[in-house]
Design a protein around this motif. Sequence first.
Motif, mmCIF file in Angstrom:
data_model
loop_
_atom_site.group_PDB
_atom_site.id
_atom_site.type_symbol
_atom_site.label_atom_id
_atom_site.label_comp_id
_atom_site.label_asym_id
_atom_site.label_seq_id
_atom_site.Cartn_x
_atom_site.Cartn_y
_atom_site.Cartn_z
ATOM 1 N N PRO A 207 0.802 -1.231 0.000
ATOM 2 C CA PRO A 207 0.000 0.000 0.000
ATOM 3 C C PRO A 207 0.834 1.280 0.000
ATOM 4 N N ARG A 208 2.125 1.182 0.316
ATOM 5 C CA ARG A 208 2.987 2.372 0.317
ATOM 6 C C ARG A 208 3.597 2.655 -1.054
ATOM 7 N N SER A 209 3.554 1.705 -1.957
ATOM 8 C CA SER A 209 4.354 1.823 -3.173
ATOM 9 C C SER A 209 3.941 2.991 -4.058
ATOM 10 N N ALA A 210 2.635 3.201 -4.233
ATOM 11 C CA ALA A 210 2.189 4.304 -5.089
ATOM 12 C C ALA A 210 2.636 5.645 -4.516
ATOM 13 N N GLU A 211 2.544 5.791 -3.195
ATOM 14 C CA GLU A 211 2.989 7.034 -2.552
ATOM 15 C C GLU A 211 4.490 7.247 -2.743
ATOM 16 N N ILE A 212 5.258 6.184 -2.654
ATOM 17 C CA ILE A 212 6.713 6.289 -2.838
ATOM 18 C C ILE A 212 7.044 6.723 -4.254
ATOM 19 N N VAL A 213 6.426 6.079 -5.248
ATOM 20 C CA VAL A 213 6.697 6.430 -6.644
ATOM 21 C C VAL A 213 6.275 7.868 -6.920
ATOM 22 N N ALA A 214 5.113 8.259 -6.419
ATOM 23 C CA ALA A 214 4.645 9.629 -6.632
ATOM 24 C C ALA A 214 5.595 10.632 -5.986
ATOM 25 N N GLY A 215 6.033 10.337 -4.753
ATOM 26 C CA GLY A 215 6.920 11.254 -4.055
ATOM 27 C C GLY A 215 8.282 11.390 -4.715
ATOM 28 N N ARG A 216 8.787 10.308 -5.279
ATOM 29 C CA ARG A 216 10.101 10.349 -5.937
ATOM 30 C C ARG A 216 10.024 10.904 -7.355
ATOM 31 N N GLY A 217 8.837 10.891 -7.941
ATOM 32 C CA GLY A 217 8.695 11.396 -9.306
ATOM 33 C C GLY A 217 9.385 10.536 -10.339
ATOM 34 N N CYS A 218 9.578 9.251 -10.041
ATOM 35 C CA CYS A 218 10.303 8.376 -10.964
ATOM 36 C C CYS A 218 9.325 7.663 -11.889
ATOM 37 N N PRO A 219 9.794 7.211 -13.054
ATOM 38 C CA PRO A 219 8.930 6.399 -13.903
ATOM 39 C C PRO A 219 8.606 5.077 -13.232
ATOM 40 N N ALA A 220 7.451 4.517 -13.584
ATOM 41 C CA ALA A 220 7.036 3.235 -13.028
ATOM 42 C C ALA A 220 6.391 2.391 -14.105
ATOM 43 N N VAL A 221 6.763 1.113 -14.153
ATOM 44 C CA VAL A 221 6.126 0.142 -15.037
ATOM 45 C C VAL A 221 5.049 -0.573 -14.238
ATOM 46 N N LEU A 222 3.820 -0.555 -14.747
ATOM 47 C CA LEU A 222 2.699 -1.247 -14.126
ATOM 48 C C LEU A 222 2.380 -2.464 -14.987
ATOM 49 N N ALA A 259 -3.215 8.591 -7.442
ATOM 50 C CA ALA A 259 -2.288 8.568 -6.305
ATOM 51 C C ALA A 259 -1.197 9.624 -6.434
ATOM 52 N N GLY A 260 -1.226 10.409 -7.507
ATOM 53 C CA GLY A 260 -0.269 11.500 -7.656
ATOM 54 C C GLY A 260 0.895 11.217 -8.580
ATOM 55 N N ALA A 262 2.600 11.209 -12.051
ATOM 56 C CA ALA A 262 2.387 11.939 -13.297
ATOM 57 C C ALA A 262 2.144 10.957 -14.441
ATOM 58 N N ARG A 263 1.214 11.287 -15.311
ATOM 59 C CA ARG A 263 0.859 10.357 -16.385
ATOM 60 C C ARG A 263 2.052 10.060 -17.283
ATOM 61 N N ASP A 264 2.913 11.053 -17.500
ATOM 62 C CA ASP A 264 4.052 10.810 -18.394
ATOM 63 C C ASP A 264 5.161 10.002 -17.722
ATOM 64 N N ARG A 265 4.920 9.553 -16.485
ATOM 65 C CA ARG A 265 5.860 8.685 -15.778
ATOM 66 C C ARG A 265 5.408 7.224 -15.775
ATOM 67 N N ILE A 266 4.280 6.921 -16.416
ATOM 68 C CA ILE A 266 3.684 5.587 -16.334
ATOM 69 C C ILE A 266 3.944 4.798 -17.611
ATOM 70 N N VAL A 267 4.460 3.582 -17.448
ATOM 71 C CA VAL A 267 4.651 2.618 -18.529
ATOM 72 C C VAL A 267 3.784 1.407 -18.210
ATOM 73 N N LEU A 268 3.178 0.803 -19.224
ATOM 74 C CA LEU A 268 2.289 -0.343 -19.014
ATOM 75 C C LEU A 268 2.855 -1.601 -19.661
ATOM 76 N N ASP A 269 2.591 -2.748 -19.021
ATOM 77 C CA ASP A 269 3.106 -4.044 -19.475
ATOM 78 C C ASP A 269 1.969 -5.055 -19.392
ATOM 79 N N PRO A 270 1.627 -5.740 -20.491
ATOM 80 C CA PRO A 270 0.504 -6.696 -20.450
ATOM 81 C C PRO A 270 0.789 -7.975 -19.674
ATOM 82 N N GLY A 271 2.024 -8.178 -19.215
ATOM 83 C CA GLY A 271 2.311 -9.305 -18.328
ATOM 84 C C GLY A 271 2.306 -10.656 -19.018
ATOM 85 N N ILE A 272 3.054 -10.773 -20.100
ATOM 86 C CA ILE A 272 3.152 -12.052 -20.803
ATOM 87 C C ILE A 272 3.673 -13.119 -19.830
ATOM 88 N N GLY A 273 2.978 -14.247 -19.766
ATOM 89 C CA GLY A 273 3.406 -15.358 -18.927
ATOM 90 C C GLY A 273 2.901 -15.333 -17.499
#
Length: 370
Positions: A207-222, A259-260, A262-273
């Motif tokens: 439950p802390r992960s989204a807050e951490i990513v938002a606070g750091r402003g880093c890109p994230a792969v979902l 959760a805060g 930024a949209r341009d920090r989000i990468v999506l992955d369909p999760g093959i396998g």
Amino acid sequence: MTERLYLMPVGLAANPQSEEGDCIRLAGGLVYAHRFAAIVRSGGRVVERLRFTPETAAETFAQLPAGLGDDAENQWSALRTAHPPMQLGNRTVRLDQPQVAGILNVTPDSFSDGGQFLDRPEEGAAHAARMIEAGAALVDIGGESTRPGAPAVWEGDEIKRVVPAVEYCAQMGAGIAVDTRRGAVMEAALDAGAHMVNDVSALRHDPRSAEIVAGRGCPAVLMHAPGKGDDLHADGDYDCVVFDVFDWLAERRDAAIAAGIARDRIVLDPGIGFGKSLGENLALMNALPLFHALGQPLMVGASRKRMIGALSNEAATHERLGGSLALALKAMDAGVQLVRVHDVAETVQARNVWRGLRDAALTDFSMLPG
């Protein structure tokens, strides 16, 4: 029942000239799309399918059921969105062409290279250096195996595995992603020099992960994985895997934005396998162009995965190079921006040849004067 819309590219083109300009540059990359399908789903079933081209998009959208017009316009805009480069430390990763992410597992039990680099920093550093020299845009470091049946790892052990690898990769000036679903590991890795979070649970596990990513402003792969608990492969029950994964990723994208992050920090992955059968994985690979309608850069990780063995007489993981390259090139043909692989040098070479073919196709020999 709620109706859902999906704008799927169904006809790709070598260049705009071949379609007399009636195409779009898919996600601002090197792939062009000419024909599309507007697919309406209700109650888990497809109820309408309208084909169109860019020239007929407006009149096609006007024929859609009431309430889907705005979604059609949003997805149509997303399919044409050119994504800005990602800045990973001193490295600029362009997203207008395919990039290769090299895998570095510091685990005892990963399905392909478990134990090879755990507690062996010299070998891990040498492997990372080879991947960077071969052309990897970033190194993706993981300290927990996510193969089916792998035991969960205590975050303290995961930190002990990951941080030294992040540190030696940072000393090389690498772009670094940390492959983890635990907030404490994210924080430790980012503090040690990582630039990006790659979460196979799409920020659901901690439950802390989204807050951490938002606070750091880093890109994230979902990444899509159906399991809600420790077993990410559980609960893989789909009406239609392609549309269900699309809807799931849209929900996770929106949750991350709320959760805060930024949209341009989000990468999506369909999760093959992950929680998918062979047929479902193949369906997702064939439908990859659809996922650009979510408006985010895409990552695909199919390297050495079980589906390759299933299609090649149960070839062992270290004998799946050919299949891995085939799937990486399939992703590139779909306009995917990031391919996550074990065999970096071979994939970069394949990407470079692919890029040469795409560039050459912009000069349509059939239209040159005789």
